[in-house]
Design a protein around this motif. Structure first.
Motif, short mmCIF file in Angstrom:
data_model
loop_
_atom_site.label_atom_id
_atom_site.label_comp_id
_atom_site.label_asym_id
_atom_site.label_seq_id
_atom_site.Cartn_x
_atom_site.Cartn_y
_atom_site.Cartn_z
N ASP A 180 46.34 41.18 44.21
CA ASP A 180 45.38 41.22 43.10
C ASP A 180 44.01 40.73 43.54
O ASP A 180 42.99 41.28 43.12
N GLU A 181 43.97 39.70 44.38
CA GLU A 181 42.70 39.15 44.84
C GLU A 181 41.93 40.18 45.65
O GLU A 181 40.71 40.35 45.48
N GLU A 182 42.61 40.88 46.55
CA GLU A 182 41.95 41.90 47.37
C GLU A 182 41.46 43.05 46.50
O GLU A 182 40.36 43.57 46.71
N LEU A 183 42.26 43.43 45.50
CA LEU A 183 41.86 44.51 44.60
C LEU A 183 40.65 44.08 43.77
O LEU A 183 39.69 44.85 43.63
N ASP A 184 40.69 42.88 43.22
CA ASP A 184 39.56 42.39 42.43
C ASP A 184 38.28 42.37 43.25
O ASP A 184 37.21 42.74 42.76
N HIS A 185 38.38 41.92 44.50
CA HIS A 185 37.22 41.90 45.38
C HIS A 185 36.66 43.31 45.56
O HIS A 185 35.45 43.52 45.47
N MET A 186 37.53 44.28 45.81
CA MET A 186 37.10 45.66 46.01
C MET A 186 36.47 46.24 44.75
O MET A 186 35.43 46.89 44.80
N MET A 187 37.09 45.97 43.60
CA MET A 187 36.59 46.51 42.34
C MET A 187 35.22 45.95 41.97
O MET A 187 34.45 46.61 41.27
N ASN A 188 34.90 44.75 42.42
CA ASN A 188 33.66 44.10 42.04
C ASN A 188 32.50 44.36 43.00
O ASN A 188 31.45 43.74 42.86
N VAL A 247 50.24 46.95 41.23
CA VAL A 247 49.06 47.78 40.98
C VAL A 247 49.30 48.77 39.85
O VAL A 247 48.38 49.08 39.09
N ALA A 248 50.52 49.26 39.69
CA ALA A 248 50.81 50.23 38.64
C ALA A 248 50.50 49.66 37.26
O ALA A 248 49.87 50.32 36.43
N GLY A 249 50.91 48.43 37.03
CA GLY A 249 50.63 47.80 35.75
C GLY A 249 49.18 47.39 35.60
O GLY A 249 48.58 47.54 34.55
N LYS A 250 48.63 46.86 36.66
CA LYS A 250 47.25 46.37 36.62
C LYS A 250 46.25 47.49 36.33
O LYS A 250 45.30 47.31 35.59
N LEU A 251 46.48 48.66 36.95
CA LEU A 251 45.53 49.77 36.80
C LEU A 251 46.08 50.94 35.97
O LEU A 251 45.46 51.99 35.93
N LEU A 285 34.66 53.85 37.04
CA LEU A 285 33.74 54.94 36.75
C LEU A 285 34.42 56.31 36.80
O LEU A 285 33.98 57.24 36.13
N LEU A 286 35.45 56.42 37.63
CA LEU A 286 36.13 57.71 37.78
C LEU A 286 37.59 57.47 38.11
O LEU A 286 37.92 56.55 38.88
N ARG A 287 38.44 58.29 37.53
CA ARG A 287 39.88 58.27 37.84
C ARG A 287 40.30 59.72 37.98
O ARG A 287 40.10 60.53 37.08
N ASP A 288 40.87 60.04 39.12
CA ASP A 288 41.39 61.39 39.34
C ASP A 288 42.78 61.23 39.94
O ASP A 288 42.96 60.46 40.89
N ALA A 289 43.75 61.92 39.38
CA ALA A 289 45.13 61.75 39.82
C ALA A 289 45.82 63.09 39.99
O ALA A 289 45.44 64.09 39.40
N ARG A 290 46.84 63.03 40.81
CA ARG A 290 47.75 64.13 41.08
C ARG A 290 47.08 65.30 41.79
O ARG A 290 47.29 65.51 42.95
N PHE A 291 46.27 66.08 41.10
CA PHE A 291 45.58 67.22 41.71
C PHE A 291 44.12 66.86 41.90
O PHE A 291 43.30 67.07 41.01
N ILE A 292 43.80 66.29 43.04
CA ILE A 292 42.45 65.80 43.32
C ILE A 292 41.68 66.87 44.07
O ILE A 292 42.10 67.32 45.13
#
Length: 110
Positions: free
Chosen positions: A10-18, A64-68, A85-92
């Protein structure tokens, strides 16, 4: 191909997201589409050296599944200062992903 940061907590993800602008790619080990798409995403990211780039293997960081709210893979997410800002899934679509990054980098330069 552009290297990425492995995100496993979570810490690494939060750092990346910010970061001012970041891309997070989420995949699973047994997903052939995920593995085929990753090099294409890495190739696009070479054009954006100022954008942070992270990869999450959902098998290694299951929270990560629950967090995001991830329900399928692959997923590509673009964040800026903690906001999605953007979420694209499955067929990118790579061209659309590149266009989105172009627009966002121009906006952040202002």
């Amino acid at each position: 191909m552009r290297a990425y940061t492995d995100i496993r907590s979570d810490e690494e993800l939060d750092h990346m997201m910010n970061q001012p602008l970041s891309v997070v790619y989420i995949s699973r080990n047994g997903c052939s589409v995920c593995h085929a798409l990753l090099p294409k995403i890495q190739q696009v990211m070479e054009t954006y050296p100022g954008v942070e780039f992270g990869h999450i293997t959902a098998d290694d960081y299951e929270e990560v599944a629950g967090k995001l709210s991830i329900f399928t893979v692959p997923v590509v997410l673009i964040f800026s200062e903690g906001k999605e800002l953007l979420r694209d899934a499955r067929f990118i679509r790579i061209d659309e992903f590149r266009e989105s990054l172009d627009k966002m980098t121009v906006l952040l330069e202002r």
